[in-house]
Scaffold this motif. Sequence first.
Motif, PDB file in Angstrom:
ATOM      1  N   ALA A 196       0.816  -1.211   0.000  1.00 14.97           N
ATOM      2  CA  ALA A 196       0.000   0.000   0.000  1.00 14.97           C
ATOM      3  C   ALA A 196       0.855   1.269   0.000  1.00 14.97           C
ATOM      4  N   MET A 197       1.944   1.268   0.746  1.00 15.28           N
ATOM      5  CA  MET A 197       2.749   2.492   0.868  1.00 15.28           C
ATOM      6  C   MET A 197       3.359   2.937  -0.458  1.00 15.28           C
ATOM      7  N   PRO A 198       4.085   2.075  -1.181  1.00 16.65           N
ATOM      8  CA  PRO A 198       4.622   2.538  -2.472  1.00 16.65           C
ATOM      9  C   PRO A 198       3.529   2.777  -3.511  1.00 16.65           C
ATOM     10  N   ALA A 199       2.410   2.068  -3.413  1.00 13.54           N
ATOM     11  CA  ALA A 199       1.315   2.307  -4.361  1.00 13.54           C
ATOM     12  C   ALA A 199       0.759   3.721  -4.187  1.00 13.54           C
ATOM     13  N   ILE A 200       0.606   4.156  -2.946  1.00 16.95           N
ATOM     14  CA  ILE A 200       0.103   5.504  -2.682  1.00 16.95           C
ATOM     15  C   ILE A 200       1.137   6.544  -3.095  1.00 16.95           C
ATOM     16  N   ALA A 201       2.411   6.307  -2.787  1.00 14.40           N
ATOM     17  CA  ALA A 201       3.469   7.246  -3.203  1.00 14.40           C
ATOM     18  C   ALA A 201       3.505   7.375  -4.726  1.00 14.40           C
ATOM     19  N   ALA A 202       3.377   6.267  -5.440  1.00 13.86           N
ATOM     20  CA  ALA A 202       3.383   6.305  -6.908  1.00 13.86           C
ATOM     21  C   ALA A 202       2.159   7.046  -7.440  1.00 13.86           C
ATOM     22  N   ALA A 203       1.018   6.883  -6.792  1.00 17.51           N
ATOM     23  CA  ALA A 203      -0.193   7.593  -7.224  1.00 17.51           C
ATOM     24  C   ALA A 203      -0.027   9.098  -7.046  1.00 17.51           C
ATOM     25  N   ILE A 204       0.589   9.510  -5.946  1.00 16.58           N
ATOM     26  CA  ILE A 204       0.845  10.939  -5.723  1.00 16.58           C
ATOM     27  C   ILE A 204       1.850  11.454  -6.754  1.00 16.58           C
ATOM     28  N   ASP A 205       2.904  10.677  -7.015  1.00 13.70           N
ATOM     29  CA  ASP A 205       3.875  11.052  -8.056  1.00 13.70           C
ATOM     30  C   ASP A 205       3.178  11.263  -9.396  1.00 13.70           C
ATOM     31  N   ASP A 206       2.324  10.333  -9.772  1.00 20.99           N
ATOM     32  CA  ASP A 206       1.614  10.436 -11.049  1.00 20.99           C
ATOM     33  C   ASP A 206       0.693  11.655 -11.076  1.00 20.99           C
ATOM     34  N   ALA A 207       0.000  11.896  -9.985  1.00 23.73           N
ATOM     35  CA  ALA A 207      -0.952  13.010  -9.934  1.00 23.73           C
ATOM     36  C   ALA A 207      -0.261  14.365 -10.053  1.00 23.73           C
ATOM     37  N   PHE A 208       0.973  14.464  -9.550  1.00 24.55           N
ATOM     38  CA  PHE A 208       1.678  15.744  -9.541  1.00 24.55           C
ATOM     39  C   PHE A 208       2.914  15.745 -10.433  1.00 24.55           C
ATOM     40  N   ALA A 209       2.985  14.830 -11.388  1.00 27.88           N
ATOM     41  CA  ALA A 209       4.160  14.737 -12.261  1.00 27.88           C
ATOM     42  C   ALA A 209       4.393  16.025 -13.039  1.00 27.88           C
ATOM     43  N   ASP A 210       3.335  16.698 -13.457  1.00 28.93           N
ATOM     44  CA  ASP A 210       3.487  17.943 -14.208  1.00 28.93           C
ATOM     45  C   ASP A 210       4.117  19.046 -13.368  1.00 28.93           C
ATOM     46  N   GLU A 211       4.010  18.938 -12.053  1.00 33.00           N
ATOM     47  CA  GLU A 211       4.627  19.912 -11.153  1.00 33.00           C
ATOM     48  C   GLU A 211       6.031  19.471 -10.719  1.00 33.00           C
ATOM     49  N   GLU A 212       6.513  18.354 -11.278  1.00 30.68           N
ATOM     50  CA  GLU A 212       7.828  17.791 -10.941  1.00 30.68           C
ATOM     51  C   GLU A 212       7.941  17.503  -9.447  1.00 30.68           C
ATOM     52  N   LEU A 213       6.866  16.986  -8.883  1.00 31.07           N
ATOM     53  CA  LEU A 213       6.822  16.660  -7.466  1.00 31.07           C
ATOM     54  C   LEU A 213       6.942  15.151  -7.311  1.00 31.07           C
TER      55      LEU A 213
END
Length: 173
Positions: free
Chosen positions: A93-110
Amino acid sequence: MAPSSRFSSTVICGNPRLVDGQIRGGIAQGIGTALYEKYHYDEDGQLLTGSLADYAVPTAHEVPDIVVDHVETPSPFTEFGIKGCGEGGRLAAMPAIAAAIDDAFADEELFVAELPVTPSALHGMRKDAELTRSGGTIVQRTGETSQHRDAATASRQEHHASRTGRAVERHRP
């Protein structure tokens, strides 16, 4: 693609009737670790979050629908074919959530480099990403080292580039 309010997990287990609750509980714990639970200490080093009453944990309201699929392979060495499998839900669950946040904010280079990602932590990460893009200085947050943060960020960027086919450049002053 629209955001999902489901979490799916496939488990290799011996007896699916015995593991559904373990997997669901493990996923809920992983969500808590990724988004809510953090140790806080006072200036003397005294732990301030020593019990479940002291920090937020996910409730049924915060946990999405969980779909658990099973690949049944009973153990020949135990009664009822039982195998251990409860920790898989929590750890994934932890890396899945981190990856989802990365994907959601990829355009902001976050990119997530540290858990939990509380709303205030996410706000700080967005400010840091904006400062980086504008050439400003990032103030180091308590508890993180720049070496750890930079290594984790580089790893997440490589992962993102391998999944999207585009590299993300992050410049630090």
